[in-house]
Design a protein around this motif. Structure first.
Motif, PDB file in Angstrom:
ATOM      1  N   SER A  33       0.832  -1.219   0.000  1.00 36.86           N
ATOM      2  CA  SER A  33       0.000   0.000   0.000  1.00 36.86           C
ATOM      3  C   SER A  33       0.853   1.251   0.000  1.00 36.86           C
ATOM      4  O   SER A  33       0.613   2.180  -0.780  1.00 36.86           O
ATOM      5  CB  SER A  33      -0.932  -0.002   1.209  1.00 36.86           C
ATOM      6  OG  SER A  33      -1.852  -1.062   1.122  1.00 36.86           O
ATOM      7  N   GLY A  99      -3.704  -5.369  -0.446  1.00 32.35           N
ATOM      8  CA  GLY A  99      -3.211  -3.992  -0.320  1.00 32.35           C
ATOM      9  C   GLY A  99      -3.177  -3.287  -1.660  1.00 32.35           C
ATOM     10  O   GLY A  99      -3.560  -2.119  -1.771  1.00 32.35           O
ATOM     11  N   THR A 103      -5.719  -0.232  -2.280  1.00 37.30           N
ATOM     12  CA  THR A 103      -5.037   1.057  -2.418  1.00 37.30           C
ATOM     13  C   THR A 103      -5.271   1.658  -3.802  1.00 37.30           C
ATOM     14  O   THR A 103      -5.554   2.853  -3.922  1.00 37.30           O
ATOM     15  CB  THR A 103      -3.530   0.903  -2.149  1.00 37.30           C
ATOM     16  OG1 THR A 103      -3.360   0.349  -0.841  1.00 37.30           O
ATOM     17  CG2 THR A 103      -2.810   2.230  -2.229  1.00 37.30           C
TER      18      THR A 103
END
Length: 179
Positions: A33, A99, A103
């Motif tokens: 992320s 992630g 993200t």
């Protein structure tokens, strides 16, 4: 005897190894992320893109989702046979994958709460099952003890049940919230 040990007496679940599984998953999630945010900021990536999930995704197949998640759970379990390496790598990779997806979607659309809610519908049950599978992958199983084998079987049944529920929710409930 603590609350946690009373509740898991019939299962092969240990607090320390569940927390280790969660820690590795979160490490992969946070690392990717932060890396992705840095790449987006550096490249001045477009933000506030309209959400069109219904157009981007086809229909979800219950059996395909269940097969994929069961395969991940089996690979996580295999760590108890293969010096924990598959369990570590898979937890890091799955955290990194989630992630990346979250993200990328949250950064480009600005709709972070929507995506968290969308994933949470099925993800809480699915990720809990996978953390329990990772927990087994970190344990050394004594095959000579019948009680330990029984606990292992109970835990595998629990994991499969949770994955069935999560796959059903991902297939039939999560799409109801797509925009």
């Amino acid at each position: 005897m603590t609350f946690f040990s009373k509740q898991t007496a019939n299962f092969l679940i240990k607090k320390e190894t569940v927390l280790l599984s969660l820690s590795l998953f979160c490490t992969g999630f946070v690392f990717v992320s932060l890396l992705l945010i840095a790449v987006f900021v550096y490249n001045h990536a477009e933000t506030n893109v309209p959400i069109a999930l219904k157009n981007q995704l086809g229909s979800l197949n219950f059996w395909a989702i269940l097969a994929q998640n069961t395969g991940v759970a089996i690979a996580l379990l295999s760590g108890s046979f293969f010096v924990k390496v598959p369990t570590v790598l898979l937890l890091l990779a799955n955290g990194a994958g989630l992630g990346f997806v979250l993200t990328a979607n949250m950064y480009t659309t600005g709709q972070w709460l929507y995506f968290i809610a969308l994933i949470s519908v099925h993800g809480i049950i699915e990720l809990t099952a996978l953390m329990i599978a990772g927990n087994i992958g970190f344990q050394k199983i004594d095959w000579s003890k019948k009680t330990e084998i029984k606990k292992l079987i109970n835990t595998i049944i629990l994991i499969i049940t949770m994955l069935i529920i999560a796959a059903a929710m991902e297939t039939y409930v999560t799409p109801l919230f797509w925009r």
